[in-house]
Design an enzyme around this catalytic site. Structure first.
Site, PDB file in Angstrom:
ATOM      1  N   CYS A 162      19.690  25.445  -0.560  1.00  0.00           N
ATOM      2  CA  CYS A 162      18.722  24.988   0.440  1.00  0.00           C
ATOM      3  C   CYS A 162      17.876  26.120   1.017  1.00  0.00           C
ATOM      4  CB  CYS A 162      19.436  24.223   1.540  1.00  0.00           C
ATOM      5  SG  CYS A 162      20.210  22.708   0.915  1.00  0.00           S
ATOM      6  N   HIS A 302      16.711  26.614  10.620  1.00  0.00           N
ATOM      7  CA  HIS A 302      17.227  25.816   9.511  1.00  0.00           C
ATOM      8  C   HIS A 302      17.685  24.466  10.052  1.00  0.00           C
ATOM      9  CE1 HIS A 302      18.720  25.095   5.527  1.00  0.00           C
ATOM     10  NE2 HIS A 302      19.974  24.987   5.923  1.00  0.00           N
ATOM     11  N   GLU A 313      23.945  28.904  13.642  1.00  0.00           N
ATOM     12  CA  GLU A 313      22.578  29.415  13.757  1.00  0.00           C
ATOM     13  C   GLU A 313      22.212  29.684  15.212  1.00  0.00           C
ATOM     14  OE1 GLU A 313      18.131  28.579  11.936  1.00  0.00           O
ATOM     15  OE2 GLU A 313      19.553  26.917  12.042  1.00  0.00           O
ATOM     16  N   LYS A 331      13.451  19.364  10.877  1.00  0.00           N
ATOM     17  CA  LYS A 331      14.284  18.418  10.130  1.00  0.00           C
ATOM     18  C   LYS A 331      14.604  17.160  10.944  1.00  0.00           C
ATOM     19  CE  LYS A 331      16.639  21.593   6.923  1.00  0.00           C
ATOM     20  NZ  LYS A 331      16.093  22.909   7.315  1.00  0.00           N
ATOM     21  N   HIS A 336      16.276  16.695   5.606  1.00  0.00           N
ATOM     22  CA  HIS A 336      16.559  17.961   4.918  1.00  0.00           C
ATOM     23  C   HIS A 336      16.058  17.880   3.478  1.00  0.00           C
ATOM     24  CE1 HIS A 336      18.224  21.602   3.662  1.00  0.00           C
ATOM     25  NE2 HIS A 336      19.488  21.485   4.060  1.00  0.00           N
ATOM     26  N   PHE A 394      24.111  26.431   0.442  1.00  0.00           N
ATOM     27  CA  PHE A 394      25.447  26.515  -0.121  1.00  0.00           C
ATOM     28  C   PHE A 394      25.615  27.837  -0.872  1.00  0.00           C
ATOM     29  CE2 PHE A 394      26.272  21.641  -0.636  1.00  0.00           C
ATOM     30  CZ  PHE A 394      26.412  21.535   0.735  1.00  0.00           C
TER      31      PHE A 394
END
Length: 406
Positions: A162, A302, A313, A331, A336, A394
């Site tokens: 991502c 993110h 985060e 998002k 996402h 990931f």
């Protein structure tokens, strides 16, 4: 000219917030979520997604062309077309040998693979399409963009889950700084809202299951967040050296002045709870830009709406940027976009610094009390000289872009 002086001269967006830059930006600034129950997922344990509204590949690309392309390539071509036009460039006249393509994608043509696997099982190997590989291979998005726009320079796809879109932009910036290209089409594209992929995410417990309120399902930094909402789409940027862009009279929307990347080296899917890797990437990006933490006025986070990512985060922002920049996660509107997320969010960050506007974080009703950050709940106005766009993925992938006003 400084090594870091790379201009963004064009933007193109195909997202659940809308087709085109202005449509997407307006929806994000309205804080209007694109999430809805998805009829294509009616037999899935999670039935919420963010689809692109009104995307008609046959109309946009022609029926024959559209049928030979996986959606992740269709989205990229449409977004690239807009970005090139926005930059005032004409592929018929540019020196294609000096034009590169660097794109990000986490999964490539997964929908094509799933469909052709069905054909294999139900009809036999003789019925599998000879276009299976050209349609599904991740590198084909860059290859097809190069074919479409006569870009004969370096051509590659970056896969950092991502973080792929942001990693691609950072790589594109380096190609320009090294004088390997004069123009780079960069960004990311993804079409992973497919039955198999969604089943996998559901089994991981990564997705929101707020079926009674799909529009409120993606809620970054909210105390009641329960997972992300999967989305599809593409974001494209045109990058040039700032001196070259100004010499040809181009509009410079913003500049990419820093890039940092790191690995958590912690877990295959979970972020390091201490945020060590992301903090490394933020600090590296600021050092690359020659900037101090106090210079940062805005962070496009993110912000996936998952319990672990958002908390990690937020802690990194608190630690590395203690002056409290205005934070948002788009998002909440778009969902996402996985491998395309970093590119789409970089484009939104460019628009933020260009227009002096921070979009709200949709669906934020109660900030997680463990987070001491300033999250935008409505559109905020102000001069944004420097902003960050954070991306994670990931495998512990982290990529951070520093974006400055023109």
């Amino acid at each position: 000219m400084a090594r870091s002086d790379i201009a963004v001269t064009g933007l193109g967006l195909v997202t659940p917030a809308g087709i085109g830059v202005e449509a997407g930006w307006d929806t994000v600034c309205e804080g209007r979520s694109a999430a809805a129950l998805d009829p294509a997922l009616r037999d899935q344990p999670v039935r919420i997604s963010c689809r692109i509204p009104g995307f008609d590949a046959e109309r946009l690309l022609g029926a024959r062309r559209a049928h030979r392309l996986d959606p992740f390539v269709q989205f990229a071509l449409v977004a690239a077309r807009e970005a090139i036009a926005d930059a005032g460039l004409d592929p018929r006249t540019w020196d294609g040998a000096r034009v590169g393509v660097v794109l990000g994608s986490a999964g490539g043509g997964s929908g094509t693979v799933e469909e052709q696997h069905r054909v294999l099982r139900e009809e036999g190997p003789g019925r599998v399409s000879p276009l299976l590989l050209p349609m599904e291979l991740p590198n084909m998005v860059a290859g097809q963009v190069a074919i479409e726009f006569a870009a004969r320079g370096p051509n590659l796809v970056v896969a950092t889950a991502c973080a792929s879109g942001a990693s691609a932009i950072g790589t594109a910036r380096d190609l320009l700084a090294l004088d390997r290209c004069d123009i780079v089409l960069t960004g990311g594209s993804e079409a992973l809202v497919t039955p198999l992929i969604m089943a996998g995410f559901a089994q991981m417990k990564a997705l929101s299951r707020r079926h009674d309120d799909p529009a409120g399902a993606s809620r970054p930094f909210d105390a009641d967040r329960d997972g992300f909402v999967a989305a599809e789409g593409a974001g494209m940027l045109i990058l040039e050296r700032t001196g070259d862009a100004r010499a040809r009279g181009a509009r410079v929307r913003a500049r990419i002045v820093g890039y940092g990347a790191s690995a958590d080296a912690h877990h295959i899917t979970a972020p390091d709870p201490d945020g060590t890797g992301l903090a490394l990437a933020v600090r590296a990006a600021l050092a690359d830009a020659g900037a101090a933490p106090d210079d940062v006025r805005h962070v496009n986070a993110h912000g996936t709406s998952t319990p672990r990512n958002d908390l990690t985060e937020a802690r990194v922002i608190q630690q590395v940027l203690p002056q409290g920049p205005s934070v948002t996660s788009t998002k909440g509107v778009t969902g996402h976009l996985m491998g395309a997320a970093g590119a789409v969010e970089a484009a939104f960050t460019v628009l933020s610094v260009e227009r002096g506007l921070v979009p709200p974080t949709a669906n934020l009703r109660r900030l997680d009390p463990r987070m001491d950050i300033e999250v935008a709940r409505s559109v905020e106005e102000g001069v944004l000289d420097l902003a960050l766009s954070n991306s994670c993925g990931f495998g512990g992938q982290n990529a951070v872009l520093v974006i400055a006003r023109a």
